[in-house]
Design a protein around this motif. Structure first.
Motif, PDB file in Angstrom:
ATOM      1  N   PHE A   5       0.803  -1.215   0.000  1.00  0.00           N
ATOM      2  CA  PHE A   5       0.000   0.000   0.000  1.00  0.00           C
ATOM      3  C   PHE A   5       0.841   1.271   0.000  1.00  0.00           C
ATOM      4  O   PHE A   5       0.340   2.343   0.342  1.00  0.00           O
ATOM      5  CB  PHE A   5      -0.945   0.007   1.213  1.00  0.00           C
ATOM      6  N   LEU A   8      -0.740   4.159  -1.697  1.00  0.00           N
ATOM      7  CA  LEU A   8      -2.111   4.411  -1.299  1.00  0.00           C
ATOM      8  C   LEU A   8      -2.194   5.637  -0.382  1.00  0.00           C
ATOM      9  O   LEU A   8      -1.435   5.761   0.578  1.00  0.00           O
ATOM     10  CB  LEU A   8      -2.657   3.189  -0.565  1.00  0.00           C
ATOM     11  N   ASP A  90      -7.221   7.977  -2.270  1.00  0.00           N
ATOM     12  CA  ASP A  90      -7.751   6.706  -2.758  1.00  0.00           C
ATOM     13  C   ASP A  90      -8.907   6.241  -1.888  1.00  0.00           C
ATOM     14  O   ASP A  90      -9.882   5.669  -2.375  1.00  0.00           O
ATOM     15  CB  ASP A  90      -6.656   5.635  -2.741  1.00  0.00           C
ATOM     16  N   VAL A  91      -8.750   6.472  -0.581  1.00  0.00           N
ATOM     17  CA  VAL A  91      -9.736   6.002   0.397  1.00  0.00           C
ATOM     18  C   VAL A  91     -10.045   7.123   1.374  1.00  0.00           C
ATOM     19  O   VAL A  91      -9.151   7.835   1.830  1.00  0.00           O
ATOM     20  CB  VAL A  91      -9.194   4.777   1.172  1.00  0.00           C
ATOM     21  N   ILE A 119     -13.071   5.378  -2.844  1.00  0.00           N
ATOM     22  CA  ILE A 119     -13.598   4.338  -1.958  1.00  0.00           C
ATOM     23  C   ILE A 119     -13.832   5.002  -0.611  1.00  0.00           C
ATOM     24  O   ILE A 119     -12.903   5.540  -0.003  1.00  0.00           O
ATOM     25  CB  ILE A 119     -12.626   3.149  -1.833  1.00  0.00           C
ATOM     26  N   LEU A 179     -11.811  -2.982   2.676  1.00  0.00           N
ATOM     27  CA  LEU A 179     -11.095  -1.990   1.867  1.00  0.00           C
ATOM     28  C   LEU A 179     -10.157  -2.668   0.876  1.00  0.00           C
ATOM     29  O   LEU A 179     -10.035  -2.225  -0.276  1.00  0.00           O
ATOM     30  CB  LEU A 179     -10.322  -1.036   2.772  1.00  0.00           C
ATOM     31  N   LEU A 183     -10.437  -2.135  -3.096  1.00  0.00           N
ATOM     32  CA  LEU A 183      -9.283  -1.692  -3.887  1.00  0.00           C
ATOM     33  C   LEU A 183      -8.979  -2.679  -5.006  1.00  0.00           C
ATOM     34  O   LEU A 183      -8.650  -2.288  -6.133  1.00  0.00           O
ATOM     35  CB  LEU A 183      -8.069  -1.516  -2.975  1.00  0.00           C
ATOM     36  N   TYR A 184      -9.100  -3.958  -4.701  1.00  0.00           N
ATOM     37  CA  TYR A 184      -8.882  -4.995  -5.720  1.00  0.00           C
ATOM     38  C   TYR A 184      -9.912  -4.849  -6.838  1.00  0.00           C
ATOM     39  O   TYR A 184      -9.565  -4.914  -8.025  1.00  0.00           O
ATOM     40  CB  TYR A 184      -8.993  -6.366  -5.062  1.00  0.00           C
ATOM     41  N   ARG A 186     -11.557  -2.127  -7.665  1.00  0.00           N
ATOM     42  CA  ARG A 186     -11.303  -0.898  -8.420  1.00  0.00           C
ATOM     43  C   ARG A 186     -10.161  -1.090  -9.415  1.00  0.00           C
ATOM     44  O   ARG A 186     -10.200  -0.562 -10.534  1.00  0.00           O
ATOM     45  CB  ARG A 186     -10.978   0.262  -7.477  1.00  0.00           C
ATOM     46  N   ASP A 187      -9.150  -1.853  -9.012  1.00  0.00           N
ATOM     47  CA  ASP A 187      -8.044  -2.131  -9.936  1.00  0.00           C
ATOM     48  C   ASP A 187      -8.531  -2.846 -11.189  1.00  0.00           C
ATOM     49  O   ASP A 187      -7.931  -2.717 -12.262  1.00  0.00           O
ATOM     50  CB  ASP A 187      -6.978  -2.986  -9.241  1.00  0.00           C
ATOM     51  N   GLY A 192     -15.081   3.028  -7.885  1.00  0.00           N
ATOM     52  CA  GLY A 192     -15.033   3.101  -6.436  1.00  0.00           C
ATOM     53  C   GLY A 192     -16.356   2.637  -5.843  1.00  0.00           C
ATOM     54  O   GLY A 192     -17.252   2.179  -6.557  1.00  0.00           O
TER      55      GLY A 192
END
Length: 400
Positions: A5, A8, A90-91, A119, A179, A183-184, A186-187, A192
């Motif tokens: 991360f 991130l 990102d979050v 996210i 989370l 994130l996975y 979103r990749d 989001g």
């Protein structure tokens, strides 16, 4: 090697335990976590025991590897800065009461409007929906409402909460996992989303087989002390000098246990197999308790360890911190804090083969990173930052 991360950026509006524990785990894994705090007072845990030189060890543990930015979210300028930071994030994670961030104009829809793949994560006592969504909560409230308190303690005594704030920690761990999943996704999709985690929900989710006892057979489980609902012995016993915890989950383990004790208990048809031992534990317990009381904890642990019977002394915190297993696993990390000095705290509770999770940075003093974040992340100049300080929108506390 970079931690997973390290790229991130997390904007952290959390306070006290559940949210800060979640973001601590992510910060330990390399995320840049910018903690937003109230000017003047900051996170409530800055005022929680234990203290040294006026600083809180509670806060120091939960907020390591983070940065602190003070920000008055009720002011138009503070709200504008928060939204600008959301554009870079990102979050976004918060653990206020349901609806608080929306009322501030900083909820999910506002964040999504400035960054469509954001996210956004909310931890609360009872979630963002349902009849109790606005009900206030702390850990003991979640333990009570989540079924845990009713199951903890002895049947002839009042319910007892778990000694630590386990509902808080459990919600934080679940959110960290969610989370990672978001994130996975979103990749892979570029999208989001919003994540809603409730302390009541996550407490209920870890009640082992107790919910199923009711839904499957109509049995309402009650407190059983240190016993286990499906296995016996699975209990704590008084010894000659202290206490010992013993657990057998099958006939093989109990057979080894009785042999180590020099007894033949399984020849009694009441105790021949695990289900019967559980059913007749009121008769079995005095037999085991009498034997345990004649031996020291150390002797029982050594004897049962040799026989591969699950056994443990009941460690105090002083014994735990200095235990050779804990030290060998690197579970105590030393950190230098500008006010607290060198302090030891629990390390990250997992070991990776290709990366490290050290305590890279001491928990920040209140607003310690305000100038660096406003200038480095948002590009504000000294004059603008000085004006914000003059209005008490932000504060900067220097290291001692």
């Amino acid at each position: 090697m970079k931690n997973p991360f390290s790229d991130l950026f997390i904007l952290d509006f959390t306070h006290v335990y559940s949210g800060p524990y979640c973001t601590m785990l992510l910060a330990d894994l390399g995320a840049r976590v910018v903690k937003i705090e109230r000017p003047g007072s900051g996170d409530d845990t800055r005022h929680y025991l234990p203290f040294k030189n006026g600083e809180s060890g509670y806060f120091a543990y939960l907020n390591r590897n983070k940065e602190s930015l003070t920000l008055d979210l009720k002011s138009p300028e503070g709200k504008r800065i928060a939204l600008e930071l959301m554009k870079k994030s990102d979050v976004v994670i918060e653990n206020f009461s349901a609806g608080t961030m929306d009322r501030l104009g900083l909820g999910y829809e506002a964040a999504k409007a400035v960054k469509d793949d954001i996210i956004y994560a909310s931890i609360s006592g009872f979630g963002q929906s349902g009849p109790l969504c606005h009900k206030a909560a702390y850990d003991i409230i979640a333990q009570a409402m989540g079924g845990l308190l009713r199951l903890t303690g002895f049947p002839d005594q009042p319910p007892v909460k778990v000694g630590v704030s386990i509902a808080d920690a459990n919600a934080g761990i679940h959110m960290a996992f969610c989370l990672m999943a978001a994130l996975y996704q979103r990749d892979h999709t570029g999208a989001g989303q919003y994540i809603d985690v409730s302390m009541m929900d996550t407490t209920m989710s870890v009640l082992e087989n107790f919910v199923m006892q009711y839904t499957l057979n109509g049995v309402v489980p009650e407190r059983s002390g240190n016993e286990h609902s499906a296995s016996a012995p699975f209990d704590m016993y008084e010894t000659k000098d202290d206490y010992v915890a013993v657990a057998t989950g099958n006939n093989t383990q109990f057979s080894r246990m009785q042999a180590a004790m020099g007894m033949d208990i399984m020849s009694d048809p009441r105790f021949a197999e695990n289900t019967l031992r559980r059913k007749n534990y009121k008769e079995l317990r005095p037999i085991l308790a009498a034997w345990m009381k004649e031996h020291t904890t150390a002797d029982i642990v050594a004897l049962f360890d040799r026989a591969a019977v699950p056994v443990a002394p009941v460690l105090g915190i002083d014994e735990l911190v200095n235990h050779p297993q804990i030290r060998a696993r690197g579970m105590i990390e030393t950190q230098h804090h500008p006010v607290l000095g060198d302090l030891e705290m629990p390390g990250f509770p997992a070991k990776f083969s290709t990366m490290q999770t050290p305590v890279r940075k001491a928990a920040p003093l209140l607003g310690e990173d305000t100038d660096a974040i406003l200038s480095g992340v948002l590009g504000l100049d000294e004059k603008t930052i000085a004006a914000l300080k003059e209005k008490h929108i932000v504060e900067q506390h220097e290291k001692g």
